[in-house]
Design a protein around this motif. Structure first.
Motif, PDB file in Angstrom:
ATOM      1  N   ASN A  54     -10.498  -4.887  -4.383  1.00 45.24           N
ATOM      2  CA  ASN A  54      -9.236  -4.160  -4.363  1.00 45.24           C
ATOM      3  C   ASN A  54      -9.502  -2.765  -3.809  1.00 45.24           C
ATOM      4  N   VAL A  55      -8.927  -2.471  -2.649  1.00 44.28           N
ATOM      5  CA  VAL A  55      -9.172  -1.193  -1.985  1.00 44.28           C
ATOM      6  C   VAL A  55      -7.876  -0.401  -1.923  1.00 44.28           C
ATOM      7  N   GLU A  61      -9.315   5.101   1.047  1.00 40.78           N
ATOM      8  CA  GLU A  61     -10.573   4.468   0.702  1.00 40.78           C
ATOM      9  C   GLU A  61     -10.905   3.305   1.640  1.00 40.78           C
ATOM     10  N   SER A  62     -12.198   3.015   1.751  1.00 38.74           N
ATOM     11  CA  SER A  62     -12.669   1.724   2.240  1.00 38.74           C
ATOM     12  C   SER A  62     -13.431   1.120   1.073  1.00 38.74           C
ATOM     13  N   GLY A  63     -13.827  -0.133   1.183  1.00 41.34           N
ATOM     14  CA  GLY A  63     -14.474  -0.730   0.025  1.00 41.34           C
ATOM     15  C   GLY A  63     -15.428  -1.841   0.370  1.00 41.34           C
ATOM     16  N   ASN A  88      -4.576   5.369   7.032  1.00 41.64           N
ATOM     17  CA  ASN A  88      -4.005   5.345   5.693  1.00 41.64           C
ATOM     18  C   ASN A  88      -2.869   6.357   5.537  1.00 41.64           C
ATOM     19  N   ALA A  89      -2.247   6.739   6.648  1.00 42.46           N
ATOM     20  CA  ALA A  89      -1.177   7.744   6.595  1.00 42.46           C
ATOM     21  C   ALA A  89       0.071   7.158   5.945  1.00 42.46           C
ATOM     22  N   ARG A  90       0.609   7.868   4.985  1.00 38.74           N
ATOM     23  CA  ARG A  90       1.876   7.452   4.394  1.00 38.74           C
ATOM     24  C   ARG A  90       3.025   7.911   5.291  1.00 38.74           C
TER      25      ARG A  90
END
Length: 202
Positions: A54-55, A61-63, A88-90
């Protein structure tokens, strides 16, 4: 083929996909060979069910997640943003829809798969994310130790996230293990929901 017997064959199960519901596809596999039946171990089955990644990509984040079986077999998963526009921009301070390209990958020790998927809002300003695109040219599959594969592809199972359903993408191929003793369809899948990518082997 003593090296492919019992728990070792179980390590082949990591890249198996279901066409309808995300869950492990190797509930109880048994194959007859000249040396007797080959079955997967309960250790492998439990590891497959437990290995999830779960990332929280909405937080940038990366995971990576992995588990090692008692025989040294390693199962792993990874999710990471691909270089380019901010992945990851909102859309706004109040939105949680995700945007950008991500690489999803996984291995079960006998086969490895990776592919790229692009996420975008369902609509401008939406709280929900859709799987906007997959890059078929990004699909990489490697197989080792007597394993082969055919028919690699990436399929969007459910494009749009909703309040009750996850967006869902699967990388898949037909894998042949143990010198032809076992053939199964499988791969790596990813679910997108509430700002999180959830990867698993199936």
């Amino acid at each position: 083929m003593k090296s492919i017997r019992n728990s070792t064959l179980a390590t082949m199960a990591g890249l198996v996909l279901l066409a309808s519901v995300p869950q492990p596809a190797f509930a109880a596999q048994s194959v007859e060979t000249d040396e007797g039946p080959i079955t997967e171990s309960s250790e492998y089955t439990e590891a497959l069910e437990d290995l999830k990644l779960n990332v929280d990509i909405s937080s940038g984040e990366s995971g990576f997640a992995s588990t090692t079986l008692s025989d040294g077999t390693v199962l792993s998963l990874a999710v990471e943003p691909v270089a380019g526009p901010p992945s990851n921009a909102r859309i706004s301070a109040s939105a949680r829809a995700l945007t950008g390209w991500y690489k999803v990958s996984g291995t079960n020790a006998l086969a490895y798969m990776e592919y790229y998927v692009r996420l975008a809002p369902v609509s401008p300003g939406s709280l929900y994310t859709r799987i906007a695109e997959v890059n078929q040219n990004s699909l990489v599959i490697n197989a080792w130790a007597g394993t082969s594969f055919t028919g690699g592809t990436i399929i969007i199972r459910r494009a749009n996230e909703t309040a009750t359903q996850k967006a869902w993408v699967q990388g898949r191929a037909v894998f042949t293990y143990a010198g032809g003793a076992l053939t199964l369809t499988g791969g790596v899948q990813a679910l997108v929901w509430d700002g999180v990518i959830r990867a698993s082997l199936w």
